[in-house]
Enzyme design. Structure first.
Site, PDB file in Angstrom:
ATOM      1  N   TYR A  40     -19.367  22.317  -8.154  1.00  0.00           N
ATOM      2  CA  TYR A  40     -18.048  21.715  -7.989  1.00  0.00           C
ATOM      3  C   TYR A  40     -17.074  22.817  -7.547  1.00  0.00           C
ATOM      4  CZ  TYR A  40     -14.382  18.264  -8.714  1.00  0.00           C
ATOM      5  OH  TYR A  40     -13.340  17.403  -8.519  1.00  0.00           O
ATOM      6  N   LYS A  95     -35.154  -3.699  -7.259  1.00  0.00           N
ATOM      7  CA  LYS A  95     -35.461  -3.311  -5.878  1.00  0.00           C
ATOM      8  C   LYS A  95     -35.311  -1.802  -5.717  1.00  0.00           C
ATOM      9  CE  LYS A  95     -36.599  -4.879  -1.789  1.00  0.00           C
ATOM     10  NZ  LYS A  95     -36.021  -6.054  -1.155  1.00  0.00           N
ATOM     11  N   ASP A 138     -30.937 -10.941  -1.077  1.00  0.00           N
ATOM     12  CA  ASP A 138     -30.589 -12.178  -1.785  1.00  0.00           C
ATOM     13  C   ASP A 138     -29.224 -12.726  -1.381  1.00  0.00           C
ATOM     14  OD1 ASP A 138     -32.993 -11.895  -2.975  1.00  0.00           O
ATOM     15  OD2 ASP A 138     -32.265 -11.410  -4.967  1.00  0.00           O
ATOM     16  N   ASP A 163     -35.139  -9.941   2.810  1.00  0.00           N
ATOM     17  CA  ASP A 163     -35.591 -11.323   2.639  1.00  0.00           C
ATOM     18  C   ASP A 163     -36.005 -11.922   3.976  1.00  0.00           C
ATOM     19  OD1 ASP A 163     -34.978 -11.287  -0.110  1.00  0.00           O
ATOM     20  OD2 ASP A 163     -32.885 -11.696   0.330  1.00  0.00           O
ATOM     21  N   ALA A 196     -37.305 -23.317   6.549  1.00  0.00           N
ATOM     22  CA  ALA A 196     -36.429 -22.933   7.656  1.00  0.00           C
ATOM     23  C   ALA A 196     -35.307 -22.033   7.173  1.00  0.00           C
ATOM     24  CB  ALA A 196     -35.861 -24.190   8.328  1.00  0.00           C
ATOM     25  N   GLY A 197     -35.584 -21.286   6.117  1.00  0.00           N
ATOM     26  CA  GLY A 197     -34.618 -20.327   5.602  1.00  0.00           C
ATOM     27  C   GLY A 197     -34.689 -19.018   6.355  1.00  0.00           C
ATOM     28  N   ALA A 198     -34.033 -18.003   5.797  1.00  0.00           N
ATOM     29  CA  ALA A 198     -33.952 -16.703   6.463  1.00  0.00           C
ATOM     30  C   ALA A 198     -35.333 -16.112   6.726  1.00  0.00           C
ATOM     31  CB  ALA A 198     -33.114 -15.747   5.615  1.00  0.00           C
ATOM     32  N   ASN A 287     -43.604 -18.740  -4.033  1.00  0.00           N
ATOM     33  CA  ASN A 287     -43.839 -18.041  -5.306  1.00  0.00           C
ATOM     34  C   ASN A 287     -43.078 -18.732  -6.422  1.00  0.00           C
ATOM     35  OD1 ASN A 287     -45.639 -15.875  -5.462  1.00  0.00           O
ATOM     36  ND2 ASN A 287     -44.323 -14.588  -4.206  1.00  0.00           N
TER      37      ASN A 287
END
Length: 760
Positions: A40, A95, A138, A163, A196-198, A287
């Site tokens: 510092y 994650k 998410d 995702d 049909a999601g991401a 899942n």
């Protein structure tokens, strides 16, 4: 384990002993005032000024280059939906943990309290200077598409919404290999995408990048087939709208070559599978339960090539195969973005790796005789140690070739070696052992099941599928403790002192007496000994009523070893038993021997211990590099203690010339390969990474492993018994629950290995 019990266990895991799963640790010295003045004020001003002159110096003087932000607004968390930013934090920390253990990338998780796209983007842009990369997580569709697109355009660091792209990259690698095995062509196969999601949109786009034709693709959402005559389609759904006049999944599946499931459980019927083309490819990735049960699918079509998102079936499509290694490669060349070329390079690397010979370490981890490219192995396993040396370099090269790398790599061999060195900082071996035990669980006698920690370990072993526990001890105590911890499984409980065990107890006593009647054992003394739990447990293994035994938690080591030696005995050709401990250190797993049995072994004894440890290391799938430890180096002392070690080494060099072993050598030289290479370049250990230490006596071995355990908080597995006729493993007094679970896995693997040898 009951649902309530699992809930409590999960909550305790996240809350104790410290809330959360990640923390910040210093990377520089901070012991002295001088250290602090450099860390510092006033010393810190110097790097600040250098960065002011050239902003790129931030990578030289700070942690930015190895720091990723995992960012969410909590709008699409797992299967829980829009639960808010605070509730998403445990997932983001998780994650971060995966980034660290698989690719040694540091993470700050950031939860943003807004669902407004513009506000979210501005927030991320304002904090971006802190980070080397951004992992979006998410965030619900369609906002996720816009957020990622704009951040990629407006930031000069890698941005990826995992995702979307994680599943796309892993499944694309699997799909390329599956299509090859099915002897089809990607530009000809008919593909049905349920969802049909991401993730589904990103997967389909990537398949197109590899040659899939839009006219051959049918996508479905919750309303059915997405047709071009449907109104109010989002731009992403409109991209994949079909002109075919069909409405249902049943219709779409007829004569399809590929089914990609990113939707919900049990929506695919056997009749749908039967209507597909020859050699159908089915990726049921919902899942925790896939679109069709794995066993039902393979029973319905024997020509099917199938993948799921589950670890208990072949071909797991697991994002952990992708994101840690993609970011690793991107960070290491200071890429300004993660582009299509880099994603495609990751796909090709994963696809290629699945076709190469699988290391024995991976075969052992999954209890396979030999994993080979085929219907049940189209994608690498998550525990494959080659991933970090194959995927990041492929991604880094693609970044360089596509012009987004600011810091190109020149020495690729050195880079790969550096990547492999990063593997030493976590507990992959423990995960591999647990996974390997699960493949063929054995009957394990827990000889002290009336001890709470032992019972907790038995519960975990049962619930995790590691073992089939047999609970030995006071029945009333065991039942009471089981109720306390909600261990409601139907497992055997045996109390040797009860009348109901009289018949078996007498049978065991008779067998024991027959074996030792000429060593002074009477039938009366044999019957009396069978009332003692360790004698009884050993006889259960001897008589085939159990496969292995775990004991020693509440009794001194010598008192537990005695009955095991009397009843189980040593393996053929073994004159003395020994033990080794596996220490999970920063440099990777280290085997330390002998930590519990031989007080002052002779030169021949040391050589035998080294050989037994060598075999155990091989059982773990690790190639042993063995240092015979002493206080002297290669003849620098003529003391008999040093001479003993030299004699052992001489014997091993003559009898086992292929064994990588040397000494006598001091511990610091053994562990510092550069120092050893500089001073003793003639040594067999020079330039190698030592992973096995054989100590000259029990004092040094036992003290060392316990110091490592307590001072460095290194996880220990052991002591692992070596040289016994049957799988018997004795705990250290007062072992923790985790240590007992790890030893249970070892015990199961020991029994598995003996089964294999017996069948040969």
């Amino acid at each position: 384990m009951s649902k309530q019990s699992k809930r409590i266990e999960a909550l305790v895991y996240h809350a104790k002993p410290t809330p959360g799963k990640i923390k910040v640790v210093p990377t520089k010295k901070y012991a002295s005032q001088r250290d602090l003045s450099l860390a510092y004020s006033p010393g810190v001003a110097e790097p600040c000024l250098e960065i002011e002159k050239d902003v790129n110096n931030v990578y030289k003087y700070t942690a930015k280059g190895n720091l990723v932000a995992v960012i969410s607004n909590g709008t699409a968390v797992l299967g829980l939906g829009n639960i808010g930013p605070e509730a998403s934090k445990p997932v983001m920390e998780g994650k971060g943990l995966l980034f660290k253990i698989f690719a040694d990338i540091d993470v700050f998780d950031i939860e943003v309290d807004t669902e407004d796209v513009d506000a979210f983007i501005e927030t991320v842009k304002h904090i971006a200077p802190t980070f080397g990369g951004i992992n979006l997580e998410d965030i619900k569709a369609p906002e996720a598409f816009e957020i990622e697109r704009r951040l990629k355009e407006e930031l000069d660091i890698p941005v990826m919404h995992d995702d979307q792209h994680g599943t796309a990259i892993i499944s694309a690698a699997a799909l390329l290999n599956a299509i090859e095995l099915a002897e089809k062509k990607i530009d000809e196969v008919r593909i049905v995408v349920s969802g049909a999601g991401a993730a589904a949109i990103s997967c389909t786009r990537l398949y197109q990048a590899f040659g899939a034709k839009r006219e051959n693709i049918v996508m479905l959402d919750s309303k059915g087939v997405i047709r071009d005559d449907r109104e109010h389609l989002t731009s992403q759904k409109a991209e994949f709208a079909t002109h075919r006049k069909i409405d249902t999944l049943d219709e779409a599946m007829q004569n399809a070559d590929v089914f990609i499931g990113l939707s919900m459980a049990d929506i695919v019927s056997p009749e749908m599978l039967k209507s597909m083309a020859d050699n159908p490819i089915v990726f049921a990735m919902a899942n925790p339960n896939p679109e069709i049960n794995y066993q039902l699918a393979v029973d319905t079509r024997d020509d099917i090539i199938m993948a799921t998102g589950r670890s208990d079936h072949p071909n797991q499509v697991n994002n952990v195969l992708g994101f840690p290694f993609i970011f690793r490669g991107a960070l290491d060349v200071r890429a300004t973005k993660i582009n299509e070329a880099m994603k495609m390079a990751a796909v090709k690397a994963l696809s290629r790796l699945a076709k190469e010979p699988v290391p024995e370490q991976v075969n052992l981890a999954y209890n396979e005789t030999r994993l080979t490219f085929g219907k049940d192995y189209i994608i690498p396993k998550p525990f494959d140690p080659r991933l970090i040396a194959e995927v990041p370099p492929a991604v880094a090269k693609a970044a360089m070739e596509s012009g987004v790398a600011k810091e190109p790599i020149e020495d690729w061999e050195r880079y790969k070696n550096n990547l492999l060195e990063r593997l030493g900082s976590d507990n992959k071996l423990v995960r591999q052992l647990i996974g390997r035990a699960r493949t063929n669980p054995k009957r394990v006698v827990f000889a002290e099941a009336d001890q709470l920690d032992v019972l907790k370990a038995a519960q975990i072993a049962h619930d995790e599928g590691i073992a089939h526990p047999i609970l030995l001890g006071r029945r009333e105590t065991i039942i009471s403790l089981m109720e306390e911890i909600e261990f409601d499984a139907d497992v055997p409980i045996i109390d040797p002192k009860t009348d109901e065990e009289t018949e078996r107890k007498n049978r065991y006593a008779r067998a024991y007496w027959e074996k030792r009647k000429r060593q002074g054992v009477t039938i009366y003394s044999a019957e009396k000994k069978m009332r003692e739990r360790n004698y009884y447990a050993a006889m259960m293994v001897n008589m085939g009523d159990a496969d292995t035994v775990i004991t020693g938690y509440s009794r001194s080591y010598p008192s537990v070893v005695k009955p095991m030696l009397e009843l189980i005995g040593m393996a053929e050709g073994v004159s003395r038993i020994a033990t080794t401990n596996v220490m999970m250190t920063q440099r990777g797993p280290m085997f330390l021997s002998d930590t519990a049995i031989n007080i002052e072994p002779s030169a021949k004894g040391l050589a035998r211990i080294a050989r037994m440890t060598y075999r155990v290391s091989k059982m773990f799938g690790i190639e042993p590099v063995t240092a015979m430890i002493s206080y002297s180096n290669f003849g620098s002392s003529e003391n008999p203690r040093a001479e003993k070690v030299r004699e052992a080494v001489d014997y091993l060099h003559k009898a086992y010339p292929d064994m990588i072993v040397d000494g006598e050598v001091q511990a610091d030289f053994a562990l510092n390969s550069k120092m050893l290479q500089d001073i003793f370049p003639f040594s067999k250990l020079a330039g190698r990474k030592v992973n096995t230490l054989i100590f000259p006596n029990l004092d040094s071995a036992n003290i060392t492993y316990k110091l490592l355990k307590e001072l460095n908080k290194a996880e220990s597995i052991g002591p692992i018994m070596m040289g016994m006729a049957k799988p018997v493993h004795i705990l250290q007094l007062g072992s923790s629950v985790d240590e007992i679970v790890n030893m249970t896995a070892i015990s199961v693997i020991d029994a598995q290995e003996r089964d294999k040898k017996h069948k040969k």
